[in-house]
Design a protein around this motif. Structure first.
Motif, short mmCIF file in Angstrom:
data_model
loop_
_atom_site.label_atom_id
_atom_site.label_comp_id
_atom_site.label_asym_id
_atom_site.label_seq_id
_atom_site.Cartn_x
_atom_site.Cartn_y
_atom_site.Cartn_z
N VAL A 107 12.85 -15.19 19.90
CA VAL A 107 12.88 -14.50 18.61
C VAL A 107 12.48 -13.03 18.77
CG1 VAL A 107 11.81 -14.38 16.32
CG2 VAL A 107 12.52 -16.58 17.24
N THR A 108 11.43 -12.78 19.57
CA THR A 108 10.98 -11.40 19.80
C THR A 108 12.06 -10.59 20.52
OG1 THR A 108 8.69 -12.15 19.93
CG2 THR A 108 9.17 -9.97 20.83
N GLY A 109 12.70 -11.21 21.51
CA GLY A 109 13.76 -10.54 22.25
C GLY A 109 14.95 -10.20 21.37
N LEU A 110 15.38 -11.17 20.55
CA LEU A 110 16.51 -10.94 19.64
C LEU A 110 16.18 -9.87 18.61
CD1 LEU A 110 17.84 -14.58 19.03
CD2 LEU A 110 19.00 -12.72 20.25
N ALA A 111 14.96 -9.92 18.08
CA ALA A 111 14.54 -8.93 17.08
C ALA A 111 14.55 -7.53 17.66
CB ALA A 111 13.14 -9.27 16.56
N ASN A 112 14.04 -7.38 18.90
CA ASN A 112 14.04 -6.07 19.54
C ASN A 112 15.45 -5.60 19.90
OD1 ASN A 112 11.29 -4.74 20.27
ND2 ASN A 112 10.94 -6.93 20.46
N LEU A 113 16.33 -6.54 20.13
CA LEU A 113 17.71 -6.20 20.46
C LEU A 113 18.51 -5.80 19.22
CD1 LEU A 113 19.84 -6.16 22.78
CD2 LEU A 113 20.41 -8.51 22.12
N ILE A 114 18.35 -6.56 18.12
CA ILE A 114 19.15 -6.35 16.91
C ILE A 114 18.49 -5.37 15.94
CG2 ILE A 114 20.28 -7.50 14.97
CD1 ILE A 114 20.20 -10.08 16.67
N PHE A 115 17.16 -5.50 15.76
CA PHE A 115 16.43 -4.63 14.83
C PHE A 115 15.23 -4.00 15.54
CE2 PHE A 115 18.02 -8.33 12.36
CZ PHE A 115 18.95 -7.67 11.55
N PRO A 116 15.45 -3.12 16.51
CA PRO A 116 14.32 -2.60 17.31
C PRO A 116 13.28 -1.85 16.50
CG PRO A 116 16.34 -1.38 17.75
CD PRO A 116 16.72 -2.56 16.94
N TRP A 117 13.72 -1.03 15.52
CA TRP A 117 12.76 -0.24 14.75
C TRP A 117 11.88 -1.14 13.88
CZ3 TRP A 117 12.43 1.62 9.45
CH2 TRP A 117 11.52 2.67 9.30
N GLN A 118 12.51 -2.08 13.18
CA GLN A 118 11.75 -3.00 12.32
C GLN A 118 10.84 -3.91 13.13
OE1 GLN A 118 14.99 -2.33 12.13
NE2 GLN A 118 15.78 -2.39 10.04
N ALA A 119 11.35 -4.39 14.27
CA ALA A 119 10.58 -5.32 15.10
C ALA A 119 9.31 -4.69 15.66
CB ALA A 119 11.45 -5.84 16.25
N ASN A 120 9.30 -3.37 15.76
CA ASN A 120 8.13 -2.68 16.31
C ASN A 120 7.26 -2.06 15.23
OD1 ASN A 120 8.28 -2.73 19.41
ND2 ASN A 120 10.38 -2.32 18.80
N GLY A 121 7.41 -2.54 13.99
CA GLY A 121 6.49 -2.14 12.93
C GLY A 121 6.97 -1.06 11.98
N SER A 122 8.23 -0.62 12.11
CA SER A 122 8.76 0.45 11.24
C SER A 122 7.81 1.64 11.22
CB SER A 122 9.00 -0.08 9.82
OG SER A 122 9.91 -1.15 9.83
N LEU A 123 7.39 2.06 12.39
CA LEU A 123 6.39 3.13 12.51
C LEU A 123 7.01 4.51 12.30
CD1 LEU A 123 4.51 1.79 15.67
CD2 LEU A 123 3.91 1.46 13.26
N ILE A 124 6.26 5.38 11.62
CA ILE A 124 6.71 6.73 11.32
C ILE A 124 5.89 7.72 12.14
CG2 ILE A 124 7.10 8.45 9.50
CD1 ILE A 124 8.71 5.92 9.05
N TYR A 125 6.59 8.61 12.85
CA TYR A 125 5.94 9.63 13.65
C TYR A 125 6.26 11.02 13.10
CZ TYR A 125 4.92 6.11 17.21
OH TYR A 125 4.45 5.01 17.87
N GLN A 126 5.31 11.91 13.23
CA GLN A 126 5.51 13.30 12.84
C GLN A 126 4.92 14.17 13.93
OE1 GLN A 126 3.41 15.28 9.34
NE2 GLN A 126 5.40 14.81 8.44
N ASN A 127 5.75 15.00 14.53
CA ASN A 127 5.31 15.83 15.66
C ASN A 127 4.68 14.97 16.76
OD1 ASN A 127 6.13 18.17 14.26
ND2 ASN A 127 4.16 18.24 13.19
N ASN A 128 5.34 13.85 17.07
CA ASN A 128 4.90 12.91 18.10
C ASN A 128 3.56 12.25 17.79
OD1 ASN A 128 7.18 13.28 19.79
ND2 ASN A 128 6.28 15.19 20.56
N LYS A 129 3.14 12.29 16.54
CA LYS A 129 1.88 11.67 16.14
C LYS A 129 2.18 10.57 15.13
CE LYS A 129 -2.56 12.64 13.93
NZ LYS A 129 -3.38 13.64 13.21
N LEU A 130 1.61 9.38 15.36
CA LEU A 130 1.81 8.26 14.44
C LEU A 130 1.09 8.55 13.14
CD1 LEU A 130 2.81 5.33 13.94
CD2 LEU A 130 0.63 4.55 14.90
N ILE A 131 1.84 8.52 12.02
CA ILE A 131 1.22 8.82 10.72
C ILE A 131 1.27 7.63 9.76
CG2 ILE A 131 1.59 11.31 10.86
CD1 ILE A 131 4.03 10.90 9.00
N GLY A 132 1.94 6.55 10.15
CA GLY A 132 1.96 5.38 9.26
C GLY A 132 3.13 4.47 9.54
#
Length: 198
Positions: free
Chosen positions: A26-51
């Motif tokens: 399941v983890t492998g398929l999620a990273n293959l099909i939905f990589p951004w969502q599978a890794n937490g839908s993280l938002i970066y600004q100037n290479n810094k995690l902001i949320g």
């Protein structure tokens, strides 16, 4: 011994399938099909995690849209302690909390209309990043005043950041506060104005 051996083999087999193979698949398929969502839908600004798009944040400045309250332990929107207050509607402590929040809104807002319920009550998870359209529109006057923007500009921003359910009976349209505030910063940067730092 035969039954014990069979039970042990079955336990090990099911542990390997359900505890190792299935999660890895399941983890492998999620990273293959939905990589951004599978890794937490993280938002970066100037290479810094902001949320993350999935977890709310507490915004205290006057020039940002406010999220709904969070009752997670230790600090608001603590993803390690998701949960509600567990206070029943009949509990006076809950009424006191809501009354305090209403009083704060009345003191700090330019809008004298009825305060939307999700601005004074916490979600079940305590991590919900969304508010209703009513809660977003309720804050327009505050944001317009703080950002020196027009109400029409902010209304359009809300419309552009509104998420509707796949089907109408599955819920109401909502706005992700974190993403809305990101769009608000972008709009202010494109149209430089004096911004409150309170």
């Amino acid at each position: 011994m035969h039954l014990f051996r069979s039970s042990l083999v079955m336990l090990l087999l099911l542990t390997l399938i359900t505890g190792l193979a299935y999660p890895l698949l399941v983890t492998g398929l999620a990273n293959l099909i939905f990589p951004w969502q599978a890794n937490g839908s993280l938002i970066y600004q100037n290479n810094k995690l902001i949320g993350s798009e999935l977890i709310g944040q507490q915004f205290t400045r006057d020039d940002y849209f406010k999220s709904r309250p969070s009752m997670t332990s230790e600090m608001p929107y603590n993803s390690m302690a998701s949960g509600a207050s567990q206070l029943a509607t009949s509990n006076p402590l809950l009424l006191n909390e809501i009354t305090k929040r209403i009083q704060i809104w009345k003191k700090t807002t330019h809008n004298q209309h009825v305060i939307p319920v999700d601005l004074v009550t916490a979600s079940g998870s305590g991590l919900d990043p969304h508010i209703s359209l009513q809660a977003a529109y309720y804050q327009i006057e505050n944001i317009a005043y703080s950002r020196k923007l027009t109400k029409n500009e902010i209304e359009q921003l809300i419309k552009d950041n509104t998420t509707s359910p796949l089907m109408s009976f599955m819920g109401e349209p909502v706005v992700n506060v974190f993403m809305l505030n990101q769009a608000l910063d972008k709009l202010s940067a494109e149209k430089p104005q004096k911004v409150s730092t309170q």
